[in-house]
Every structure is written in C-alpha cells, then in structure tokens.
Design a protein around this motif. Structure first.
Motif, PDB file in Angstrom:
ATOM      1  N   ALA A 166       0.704  -1.008  -0.170  1.00 16.74           N
ATOM      2  CA  ALA A 166       0.121   0.107   0.244  1.00 16.74           C
ATOM      3  C   ALA A 166       0.656   0.813   0.186  1.00 16.74           C
ATOM      4  N   ASP A 167       2.180   1.448   0.880  1.00 15.85           N
ATOM      5  CA  ASP A 167       3.077   2.275   0.899  1.00 15.85           C
ATOM      6  C   ASP A 167       3.539   2.620  -0.256  1.00 15.85           C
ATOM      7  N   LEU A 168       4.057   1.731  -1.343  1.00 16.14           N
ATOM      8  CA  LEU A 168       4.171   1.784  -2.490  1.00 16.14           C
ATOM      9  C   LEU A 168       3.830   2.287  -3.469  1.00 16.14           C
ATOM     10  N   ASN A 169       2.329   1.363  -3.670  1.00 13.65           N
ATOM     11  CA  ASN A 169       1.485   2.554  -4.714  1.00 13.65           C
ATOM     12  C   ASN A 169       0.618   4.003  -4.065  1.00 13.65           C
ATOM     13  N   ARG A 170       0.781   3.985  -2.955  1.00 11.18           N
ATOM     14  CA  ARG A 170       0.556   5.387  -1.854  1.00 11.18           C
ATOM     15  C   ARG A 170       1.953   6.912  -3.361  1.00 11.18           C
ATOM     16  N   LYS A 171       3.438   6.119  -2.817  1.00  9.12           N
ATOM     17  CA  LYS A 171       4.644   6.764  -3.529  1.00  9.12           C
ATOM     18  C   LYS A 171       4.206   7.115  -5.498  1.00  9.12           C
ATOM     19  N   ILE A 172       4.019   5.306  -5.825  1.00  9.16           N
ATOM     20  CA  ILE A 172       3.490   5.882  -7.454  1.00  9.16           C
ATOM     21  C   ILE A 172       2.974   6.868  -7.279  1.00  9.16           C
ATOM     22  N   ARG A 173       1.608   6.675  -7.032  1.00 11.98           N
ATOM     23  CA  ARG A 173       0.518   7.675  -7.719  1.00 11.98           C
ATOM     24  C   ARG A 173       1.126   9.128  -7.110  1.00 11.98           C
ATOM     25  N   HIS A 174       1.615   9.369  -5.916  1.00 11.70           N
ATOM     26  CA  HIS A 174       2.463  10.536  -5.727  1.00 11.70           C
ATOM     27  C   HIS A 174       3.779  11.227  -6.294  1.00 11.70           C
ATOM     28  N   HIS A 175       4.583  10.079  -7.229  1.00 14.35           N
ATOM     29  CA  HIS A 175       5.517  10.781  -7.668  1.00 14.35           C
ATOM     30  C   HIS A 175       6.799  10.055  -7.074  1.00 14.35           C
ATOM     31  N   GLU A 176       7.060   9.504  -5.725  1.00 14.40           N
ATOM     32  CA  GLU A 176       8.138   9.613  -4.835  1.00 14.40           C
ATOM     33  C   GLU A 176       8.591   8.949  -4.977  1.00 14.40           C
ATOM     34  N   VAL A 191       6.345  -1.738  -9.675  1.00 18.43           N
ATOM     35  CA  VAL A 191       5.990  -1.625 -11.234  1.00 18.43           C
ATOM     36  C   VAL A 191       5.882  -2.760 -12.423  1.00 18.43           C
ATOM     37  N   ALA A 192       7.156  -3.295 -12.564  1.00 19.55           N
ATOM     38  CA  ALA A 192       7.407  -4.229 -13.690  1.00 19.55           C
ATOM     39  C   ALA A 192       5.445  -5.246 -13.373  1.00 19.55           C
ATOM     40  N   GLU A 193       5.558  -5.563 -12.426  1.00 25.01           N
ATOM     41  CA  GLU A 193       4.484  -6.282 -12.071  1.00 25.01           C
ATOM     42  C   GLU A 193       2.342  -6.405 -12.843  1.00 25.01           C
ATOM     43  N   GLN A 194       2.145  -4.580 -12.472  1.00 27.48           N
ATOM     44  CA  GLN A 194       1.496  -3.722 -12.351  1.00 27.48           C
ATOM     45  C   GLN A 194       1.666  -4.129 -14.176  1.00 27.48           C
ATOM     46  N   LEU A 195       2.940  -3.781 -14.810  1.00 26.35           N
ATOM     47  CA  LEU A 195       2.813  -2.384 -16.727  1.00 26.35           C
ATOM     48  C   LEU A 195       2.851  -3.919 -16.952  1.00 26.35           C
ATOM     49  N   GLY A 196       3.189  -5.428 -16.462  1.00 29.58           N
ATOM     50  CA  GLY A 196       2.598  -6.003 -17.308  1.00 29.58           C
ATOM     51  C   GLY A 196       1.069  -7.209 -17.556  1.00 29.58           C
ATOM     52  N   GLN A 197       0.341  -6.928 -15.449  1.00 28.42           N
ATOM     53  CA  GLN A 197      -0.662  -7.058 -16.056  1.00 28.42           C
ATOM     54  C   GLN A 197      -1.509  -6.037 -17.014  1.00 28.42           C
ATOM     55  N   MET A 198      -1.252  -5.010 -16.754  1.00 30.85           N
ATOM     56  CA  MET A 198      -2.412  -3.878 -17.719  1.00 30.85           C
ATOM     57  C   MET A 198      -1.988  -4.335 -19.034  1.00 30.85           C
ATOM     58  N   GLU A 199      -0.435  -4.278 -19.645  1.00 26.45           N
ATOM     59  CA  GLU A 199      -0.376  -4.593 -21.067  1.00 26.45           C
ATOM     60  C   GLU A 199      -1.579  -5.987 -21.213  1.00 26.45           C
ATOM     61  N   ARG A 200      -0.849  -7.365 -20.490  1.00 26.95           N
ATOM     62  CA  ARG A 200      -1.615  -8.803 -20.741  1.00 26.95           C
ATOM     63  C   ARG A 200      -3.064  -8.123 -20.821  1.00 26.95           C
ATOM     64  N   ALA A 201      -3.777  -7.670 -20.137  1.00 28.02           N
ATOM     65  CA  ALA A 201      -5.308  -7.046 -20.214  1.00 28.02           C
ATOM     66  C   ALA A 201      -6.203  -6.340 -21.058  1.00 28.02           C
TER      67      ALA A 201
END
Length: 174
Positions: free
Chosen positions: A73-83, A98-108
């Motif tokens: 949750a902290d990492l996702n918050r930091k991504i949202r706030h560009h930290e 980031v790699a996991e989420q990008l991979g999921q979004m590209e597969r979906a």
C-alpha cells in the motif's frame, strides 16, 4: 479525507466494512419487498466474495514484489504521488511492483477491445429494445451511462499506464 483514504488503502477490514454497507444499501434499494435479514445476508455474501478476490490479488502482488500488504500500500501511494524511495531495497521492490503492474495492464489490454465491444452491443441492444417498446428515455440514459463508464475506464487505464511508465523511467535513471 486523507486519513480515510490511507485507512482504506491499508486495511482489509475497512474495505470490507465499506463494501458491506454499500452492498446493504444497494440490496435494500433493489429488494424493498424482502425482509431486512435477507438484505444483510446478500450484502455479507457480496462482501465475502469481493474481499476474497481482493485478498488473493493483494497476496499475489505482495509475493511478487517481496513485501507485505502494508508495504505494498505504501509503494502504491508513492507511485501515485511520484515519490522515489531513497532506500535501495525499497527501490528494488518498487521496480518489481511497477513491472508487475505494467505487465498485468499490458496483458489485460488485449481484452479491452472485446470488453468495449460487448459494452457497445449491450447499449445498442438496450436502444433497440427501447425503440421497439416505444420508450427511449431509459435506454438513452443507459447508453449515455455506458459511454461515460467506458470513457472513464479508458481514461483511468491511460492515466495508470502513464504513471507507471513515468515511474519505471525515473527508477531506471536512479
């Protein structure tokens, strides 16, 4: 508001409570004729299913990143706030996330045209049924809502992809 958002990010119990209350309100609104105990049962059933799916997704993401749910949750918050984290281990975990989420979004993303097509067919079907029945008010409202929903999904997807790609680039430069 910020503390409520942070609580909902970190706490599965808070999310379950919110889903239960929303489900209870929706069930009570839709099934006015039934006993309130049925409303509670249906809401609990919906909550159980939603939280089970959410817990599995969180566990899978935390395992892929190598952290716990709070850290995720902290990492996702930091991504949202560009930290960008200063700690090297946290940077490595963020790279994996980031790699996991990008991979999921590209597969979906390959299924997105089919989903949009299905939503369009449903909207057109409602318009046809409305034209046949002679009442176009609800079908037009439904079609407008469907267009708004699809536009919102596309906007959120593009925003998330841009945010993740920007963070991947920043992490590569670090």
């Amino acid at each position: 508001m910020l503390s409520l958002k942070r609580l909902l990010d970190r706490s599965l119990t808070a999310q379950a409570t919110l889903v239960f209350l929303l489900g209870l309100g929706a069930t009570a609104r839709i099934r006015r004729d039934e006993h309130p105990a049925v409303w509670v049962f249906h809401s609990a059933l919906y909550t159980g299913a939603a939280i089970a799916v959410l817990a599995v997704q969180r566990r899978r993401a935390a395992r892929a990143v190598g952290t716990d749910a709070g850290g995720l949750a902290d990492l996702n918050r930091k991504i949202r706030h560009h930290e960008v984290p200063q700690d090297l281990e946290e940077q490595a975990a963020m790279r994996r996330l980031v790699a996991e989420q990008l991979g999921q979004m590209e597969r979906a993303g390959k299924w997105l045209p089919y989903w949009l097509g299905a939503m369009g067919l449903i909207a057109v079907g409602m318009l046809v049924l409305g034209a046949v029945s002679g009442s176009l008010a609800f079908p037009l409202l439904f079609a407008g809502g469907m267009v708004a929903l699809c536009s919102w999904v596309l906007w959120m997807r593009r925003r998330s992809l841009d945010r993740l790609r920007r963070m991947r680039q920043v992490l590569r430069e670090e």
